[in-house]
Design a protein around this motif. Sequence first.
Motif, short mmCIF file in Angstrom:
data_model
loop_
_atom_site.label_atom_id
_atom_site.label_comp_id
_atom_site.label_asym_id
_atom_site.label_seq_id
_atom_site.Cartn_x
_atom_site.Cartn_y
_atom_site.Cartn_z
N MET A 191 0.71 -1.21 0.24
CA MET A 191 0.07 0.11 -0.15
C MET A 191 0.83 1.18 0.02
N LEU A 192 1.98 1.00 0.88
CA LEU A 192 2.70 2.47 1.00
C LEU A 192 3.46 2.55 -0.36
N ALA A 193 3.75 1.55 -0.80
CA ALA A 193 4.59 1.46 -2.27
C ALA A 193 3.83 2.17 -3.44
N CYS A 194 2.34 1.66 -3.46
CA CYS A 194 1.22 2.56 -4.37
C CYS A 194 1.23 3.82 -3.98
N LEU A 195 1.35 4.31 -2.82
CA LEU A 195 1.07 5.70 -2.43
C LEU A 195 2.21 6.53 -2.94
N VAL A 196 3.40 6.07 -2.51
CA VAL A 196 4.64 6.92 -2.81
C VAL A 196 4.84 6.89 -4.15
N GLY A 197 4.62 5.66 -5.02
CA GLY A 197 4.70 5.65 -6.46
C GLY A 197 3.75 6.79 -7.19
N MET A 198 2.63 6.77 -6.51
CA MET A 198 1.48 7.74 -7.15
C MET A 198 2.07 9.31 -7.14
N VAL A 199 2.60 9.61 -5.60
CA VAL A 199 3.00 10.95 -5.25
C VAL A 199 4.32 11.31 -6.09
N GLY A 200 5.21 10.39 -6.14
CA GLY A 200 6.42 10.80 -6.74
C GLY A 200 6.18 10.74 -8.17
N LEU A 201 5.25 10.12 -8.95
CA LEU A 201 5.07 10.13 -10.19
C LEU A 201 4.45 11.56 -10.68
N ALA A 202 3.47 12.06 -9.68
CA ALA A 202 2.98 13.17 -9.93
C ALA A 202 4.01 14.42 -9.83
N TRP A 203 4.81 14.35 -9.09
CA TRP A 203 5.74 15.54 -8.89
C TRP A 203 6.88 15.37 -9.87
N ILE A 204 7.50 14.23 -10.15
CA ILE A 204 8.65 14.13 -10.93
C ILE A 204 8.04 14.43 -12.49
N THR A 205 6.88 14.24 -12.67
CA THR A 205 6.57 14.26 -14.25
C THR A 205 5.58 15.69 -14.25
N PRO A 206 6.34 16.84 -14.39
CA PRO A 206 5.36 18.01 -14.66
C PRO A 206 4.57 18.20 -15.67
N LEU A 207 3.26 18.52 -15.38
CA LEU A 207 1.95 18.28 -16.21
C LEU A 207 2.13 19.52 -17.44
#
Length: 678
Positions: free
Chosen positions: A54-70
């Motif tokens: 669960m923590l991996a899913c959450l961290v991956g989601m937030v990291g993906l959102a911050w690393i990839t600028p929209l």
Amino acid sequence: MKHRISSFMQAVISRYQRAALAFLVLLSLVVLVVALSALSDPVLRTAWPRLIGMLACLVGMVGLAWITPLRLLTVWGQVILIGLELAAAAGAQLLYPTPLIDYIYLILVLQGIMLFRPWLWAIMAVGIWMIWAIVRYRLSHDLIGWLESNLAIAFPATCAIIAAFIYARHLRRSEQVQQMLQQMQQRSAAFSTFLRDVQQRVAHEERQRLLHLLADEVQQALAQAEQSITGALAVAQTNLHRLHAVLDLPRAAAATAIDRLRAAVTALRFQSDDTRQPARLALANTLEETLIAPRPYSVLAWLLPSLFVSLSVGLALIQPNPLSLPALLWLVVLGGLLIVASACTQHVRQTIFIQIGLVVQTLTITLMAAVTNLIPLLWGLLLVAWQMASRLSTLQLIFFGSIFPLLLLGIGFWQSLTLDAATILGLGVAVALVGAPLILARYQLRRRQQVEWQMQLLAAEMQQQANEIQTITIAAERSRFAREMHDDLGSKLVLINLELQLAADLATEDPTAARDHLAHSRELLHSAWQSLLAVVDADLSLQPEELTQNLHQLVRQCAQSTGITVDLNLHGEINQLPAPVAHCVYRAVQEGLTNACKHASADTIIVYVSAEGGYVVVTVTNNDRSDQPRSHIDLGSGSFGLVGLRERAELLGGGIEAGALPEGGWRLRLVLPIDHEE
């Protein structure tokens, strides 16, 4: 330190879309709350593989959102990114079925409002709801429970989506206004070119207007004078002895032309210009736009509480243990009271009544939850949060927000309403999702109003500059018109009048000489026509390299027309003067000769022009022997010729003086710098 923080914030905003940045921060906060809630769950701590997943899913989601600028992605790239975040949220919810993750889905929906067109957002929102609904049904395996989850999330989702749309609208309008301000500032930087164009256009329009109002009368007088002189010359060709009898008509026509010229110059000097458009300096009305337009605001004032009451009744009816009839009646009565209180609160303007209305709504919603023992009814407090975020000031929001939890806990304790940590966190997240967009929308509204006010001030300043240029240009054109008409045309009319006077004096004794003077007067009249056309066209026919030749011609004409001895003395590089200085020198000599011919009883005029030492000095002296000596002339209220000459000299950084000499006679003196910079 402040500069480094500001630079960091600018770098962050430049990397991400400003609109999506706020929801990215909210997503990070919700993920943090979910992670902390999961870490505090003793059951999940024992099943550490689920916790790590669960923590991996959450961290991956937030990291993906911050690393990839929209802002660096295309539309479909943004859709794919949100799809990956959605998959991570679904995986986290399957591993840890907490209601807090429902708000991650909602944040993704709100983020799509800022990114996509309405049709694409609608498709995306339906897709996110379907995935959420499938996950919730798989977790519950109960249709009633699944329907209860839908009813519980429906009202927070509706409020948050409407708030996000309001924020998106104000953000886009604020960005549009900011772009308009930048464009206006760019135009303001190039405004000098526009002002030059305005100056040329206004000068041309004023020139044409003055031509129709004033110059036409002078032209008519010149035409009549030319006809009378031509007629007199025709008579002189056939019978010189009749010349004396026909000279009265040309003299009268010349006098009429002089009178009309004097009237035209007087009008130019003293009459105000009432034809110009008044300056448009008034700013637009004070900006009174509200956060929500009046009609949608009235609809929402009734719609949101009605929707909440309807969902509350529906949620109460589908409970496994049905409510008693008194409890259901209390729910309906309190719901009606809530609708009326919410609508009234959103229509009053006094702060004290707004706060009273918020307290009444808070008590009513808490009582509804306590009477029915339904915790999801507390989400009706989003109505209060909506009104707080959209109506109260910052200090009032902080004050009321601080007593809000205390009041809630007090009512819950009094009614034995059980509030666990997950409920409080979920309510806090819902309030943040509704209140934050509204607060940001209010900020964007104030920011846009400030920008619009700056635009109005800048537009008013530019309009004022244009009006000032118009006023100055019109005044300068009128002064130029008056100077040129008086100096050039006026001097020629004086010489014409003197020629006609000599012709009349010689008509009996020497008709041939009288005819010659009459013919010369017609030549001067043709020159007067050319002078008038040059005035209208704003043309300086005098060339600097021809100044010496023109001065000799001017002196020769004066001596020929008056019989006065004129002595011209030139020193220095006269023909090398700048064009404006040469023109002013010519006009000064012309004015001095004209005044001597008109007003002085002199037989000798001395003209001295010197261009040495960086200055040009012009002196015109006559030996006036009249019995009534003149006093020193006040150049501010004296003759029009001297007034115009003073204006010419001041424009070039010089000055003039004129007056009687102690030993007798009259002197006009002009001093100009040769290299004057305008």
